[in-house]
Design an enzyme around this catalytic site. Sequence first.
Site, PDB file in Angstrom:
ATOM      1  N   MET A  12       0.605  -1.104  -0.152  1.00 21.83           N
ATOM      2  CA  MET A  12       0.010  -0.049   0.157  1.00 21.83           C
ATOM      3  C   MET A  12       0.825   1.236   0.130  1.00 21.83           C
ATOM      4  O   MET A  12       1.862   1.456   0.882  1.00 21.83           O
ATOM      5  CB  MET A  12      -0.992   0.022   1.296  1.00 21.83           C
ATOM      6  CG  MET A  12      -1.948  -0.807   0.947  1.00 21.83           C
ATOM      7  SD  MET A  12      -3.218  -0.835   2.502  1.00 21.83           S
ATOM      8  CE  MET A  12      -2.362  -1.679   3.776  1.00 21.83           C
TER       9      MET A  12
ATOM     10  N   GLN B 273       7.875  -4.763  -4.403  1.00 17.82           N
ATOM     11  CA  GLN B 273       7.008  -4.698  -5.380  1.00 17.82           C
ATOM     12  C   GLN B 273       7.318  -3.643  -6.363  1.00 17.82           C
ATOM     13  O   GLN B 273       7.564  -2.357  -5.840  1.00 17.82           O
ATOM     14  CB  GLN B 273       5.409  -4.296  -4.983  1.00 17.82           C
ATOM     15  CG  GLN B 273       4.518  -4.418  -6.248  1.00 17.82           C
ATOM     16  CD  GLN B 273       2.865  -3.860  -5.910  1.00 17.82           C
ATOM     17  OE1 GLN B 273       2.812  -2.847  -5.524  1.00 17.82           O
ATOM     18  NE2 GLN B 273       1.974  -4.920  -5.994  1.00 17.82           N
TER      19      GLN B 273
ATOM     20  N   CYS C   1      -2.621  -1.927 -10.116  1.00 11.60           N
ATOM     21  CA  CYS C   1      -2.760  -0.469  -9.851  1.00 11.60           C
ATOM     22  C   CYS C   1      -3.762   0.145 -10.910  1.00 11.60           C
ATOM     23  O   CYS C   1      -3.455   0.195 -12.032  1.00 11.60           O
ATOM     24  CB  CYS C   1      -1.599   0.365  -9.770  1.00 11.60           C
ATOM     25  SG  CYS C   1      -1.984   1.886  -9.336  1.00 11.60           S
TER      26      CYS C   1
ATOM     27  N   LYS D   9       0.885  -9.617  -8.423  1.00 14.33           N
ATOM     28  CA  LYS D   9      -0.464  -9.062  -7.593  1.00 14.33           C
ATOM     29  C   LYS D   9      -1.357  -8.262  -9.005  1.00 14.33           C
ATOM     30  O   LYS D   9      -1.019  -7.453  -9.613  1.00 14.33           O
ATOM     31  CB  LYS D   9      -0.089  -8.065  -6.766  1.00 14.33           C
ATOM     32  CG  LYS D   9      -1.379  -7.519  -6.168  1.00 14.33           C
ATOM     33  CD  LYS D   9      -1.098  -6.991  -4.651  1.00 14.33           C
ATOM     34  CE  LYS D   9      -2.620  -6.273  -4.137  1.00 14.33           C
ATOM     35  NZ  LYS D   9      -3.013  -5.023  -4.728  1.00 14.33           N
TER      36      LYS D   9
ATOM     37  N   GLY E 180      -8.979  -8.329  -1.220  1.00 12.05           N
ATOM     38  CA  GLY E 180      -9.990  -7.316  -1.407  1.00 12.05           C
ATOM     39  C   GLY E 180     -11.237  -7.529  -0.659  1.00 12.05           C
ATOM     40  O   GLY E 180     -11.881  -8.717  -0.441  1.00 12.05           O
TER      41      GLY E 180
ATOM     42  N   GLY F 250      -5.370  -5.475   3.189  1.00 11.66           N
ATOM     43  CA  GLY F 250      -4.880  -4.433   2.897  1.00 11.66           C
ATOM     44  C   GLY F 250      -5.474  -3.194   3.784  1.00 11.66           C
ATOM     45  O   GLY F 250      -5.159  -3.150   5.196  1.00 11.66           O
TER      46      GLY F 250
HETATM   47  C1  LIG Z   1      -3.645   3.541   0.559  1.00 17.37           C
HETATM   48  C2  LIG Z   1      -3.672   2.456  -0.386  1.00 17.37           C
HETATM   49  C3  LIG Z   1      -2.350   2.217  -1.151  1.00 17.37           C
HETATM   50  C4  LIG Z   1      -2.340   1.230  -2.218  1.00 17.37           C
HETATM   51  N1  LIG Z   1      -1.204   0.988  -2.815  1.00 17.37           N
HETATM   52  C5  LIG Z   1      -1.015  -0.292  -3.545  1.00 17.37           C
HETATM   53  C6  LIG Z   1       0.406  -0.375  -4.066  1.00 17.37           C
HETATM   54  O1  LIG Z   1       1.313   0.341  -3.827  1.00 17.37           O
HETATM   55  N2  LIG Z   1       0.379  -1.765  -4.691  1.00 17.37           N
HETATM   56  C7  LIG Z   1      -0.449  -2.436  -4.972  1.00 17.37           C
HETATM   57  O2  LIG Z   1      -0.426  -3.690  -5.475  1.00 17.37           O
HETATM   58  N3  LIG Z   1      -1.700  -2.418  -4.602  1.00 17.37           N
HETATM   59  C8  LIG Z   1      -2.204  -1.047  -3.593  1.00 17.37           C
HETATM   60  N4  LIG Z   1      -3.225  -0.942  -3.093  1.00 17.37           N
HETATM   61  C9  LIG Z   1      -4.262  -1.845  -3.483  1.00 17.37           C
HETATM   62  C10 LIG Z   1      -4.284  -2.707  -2.279  1.00 17.37           C
HETATM   63  O3  LIG Z   1      -3.069  -3.594  -1.894  1.00 17.37           O
HETATM   64  C11 LIG Z   1      -5.355  -3.768  -2.286  1.00 17.37           C
HETATM   65  O4  LIG Z   1      -5.160  -4.462  -3.329  1.00 17.37           O
HETATM   66  C12 LIG Z   1      -6.845  -3.115  -2.281  1.00 17.37           C
HETATM   67  O5  LIG Z   1      -6.867  -2.245  -0.980  1.00 17.37           O
HETATM   68  C13 LIG Z   1      -7.834  -4.143  -1.941  1.00 17.37           C
HETATM   69  O6  LIG Z   1      -7.614  -4.780  -0.683  1.00 17.37           O
HETATM   70  P1  LIG Z   1      -8.330  -4.529   0.656  1.00 17.37           P
HETATM   71  O7  LIG Z   1      -9.831  -4.660   0.501  1.00 17.37           O
HETATM   72  O8  LIG Z   1      -7.869  -5.329   1.523  1.00 17.37           O
HETATM   73  O9  LIG Z   1      -7.798  -3.105   1.095  1.00 17.37           O
HETATM   74  C14 LIG Z   1      -3.349   0.218  -2.289  1.00 17.37           C
HETATM   75  C15 LIG Z   1      -4.580   0.360  -1.629  1.00 17.37           C
HETATM   76  C16 LIG Z   1      -4.461   1.372  -0.796  1.00 17.37           C
HETATM   77  C17 LIG Z   1      -5.993   1.657  -0.008  1.00 17.37           C
END
Ligand SMILES: Cc1cc2nc3c(=O)[nH]c(=O)nc-3n(C[C@H](O)[C@H](O)[C@H](O)COP(=O)(O)O)c2cc1C
Length: 330
Positions: free
Chosen positions: A19, A72, A102, A141, A205, A228
């Site tokens: 994240m 990553q 992303c 991912k 997710g 996340g």
């Molecule tokens: C603040 C934030 C930053 C994120 N940055 C990345 C990232 O750098 N790389 C990535 O693969 N996903 C990133 N994501 C996506 C998360 O890794 C994840 O796939 C997404 O939030 C869904 O999972 P969750 O519902 O458990 O949060 C980010 C999500 C959030 C909320």
Amino acid sequence: MVKIDNIELPDFPLLLAPMEDVSDPPFRALCKEQGADVVYTEFISSEGLIRDAAKSTMKLDIYEKERPVGIQIFGANLDSMLQSVEIVEKSSPDIIDINFGCPVKKVVSKGAGAGILKDIDLMVSLTKAMVKRTHLPITIKTRLGWDHDSIKIVEVAERLQDVGCKAIAIHGRTRAQMYKGEANWRPIVDVKNNPRMHIPVFANGDIDTPEKAKSIRDDYGLDGAMIGRASIGNPWFFKQVKHYFETGNQLPPITITERVAAARRHLQMAIDWKGEKLGVFETRRHYTNYFRGIPHFKEYRMKMVTSDNPEDVFNAFDEVLERFSKHEFV
Ligand SMILES: Cc1cc2nc3c(=O)[nH]c(=O)nc-3n(C[C@H](O)[C@H](O)[C@H](O)COP(=O)(O)O)c2cc1C
């Protein structure tokens, strides 16, 4: 047991999701202490790494205590991605993860992140070349697909596996969905149930309760959960899930004492890592999450986010502790 290449993980591992601006070394350390089995850095631009942009290279800092840890990277240019593999290797991560998920415009418009879901052949050839270039396991991912009409994740995952990807984490949304609606874990199960699939398939997710994590394990039959947002301000989530798995009961709510201790350690680790000025500044964004639900928190928050002096921030933590620790639960 679940294995990513030669990395042995417990049954149904919990992974801290990459994240941006969140998954830095202090936060990863807190999550690791609370039971995360694998942690990932935030995404790092391959182009930034090659230019040696200071901000990108700092993101490569990893520590022994957080292993196994994945770095990553993202990008769509083969040469840049291959060069950045060599740069990343110098930090000796356990895993190199490629971000093919992303959804943000500035990444997608360059064909990177989820943008590559429009060109599956490129996604596969890039992965293949990276696998060849490094002795480290490459993991992916990604999302279900570009949009609802182009979901081919079963075929895509198999092709990625066939060129040497060692694990895949799938966010149950398409790029078109961004973060809207609910994550759909069904297509991830289809990936897992493909009889040709033998690498771990992790769900991602909306896994934000221990019950949902259990369902991912028991009803959906997936190999692990990548967490996340549920961990932001709540690094205890990993412990909460594991406790639920072991006992069927929920842990009691996190106390103010524990929250203050976590915020303190977070700030101290940030200062140790990047110095007083940046440490104080960049930890500010976490306080609202740590202290969510505290009455009149605004007043304390102001103290925490307006001073450049760590002592003032630590004092504000103490005030919160003094005022609310008797209540313990909020
Ligand atoms: C603040 C934030 C930053 C994120 N940055 C990345 C990232 O750098 N790389 C990535 O693969 N996903 C990133 N994501 C996506 C998360 O890794 C994840 O796939 C997404 O939030 C869904 O999972 P969750 O519902 O458990 O949060 C980010 C999500 C959030 C909320």
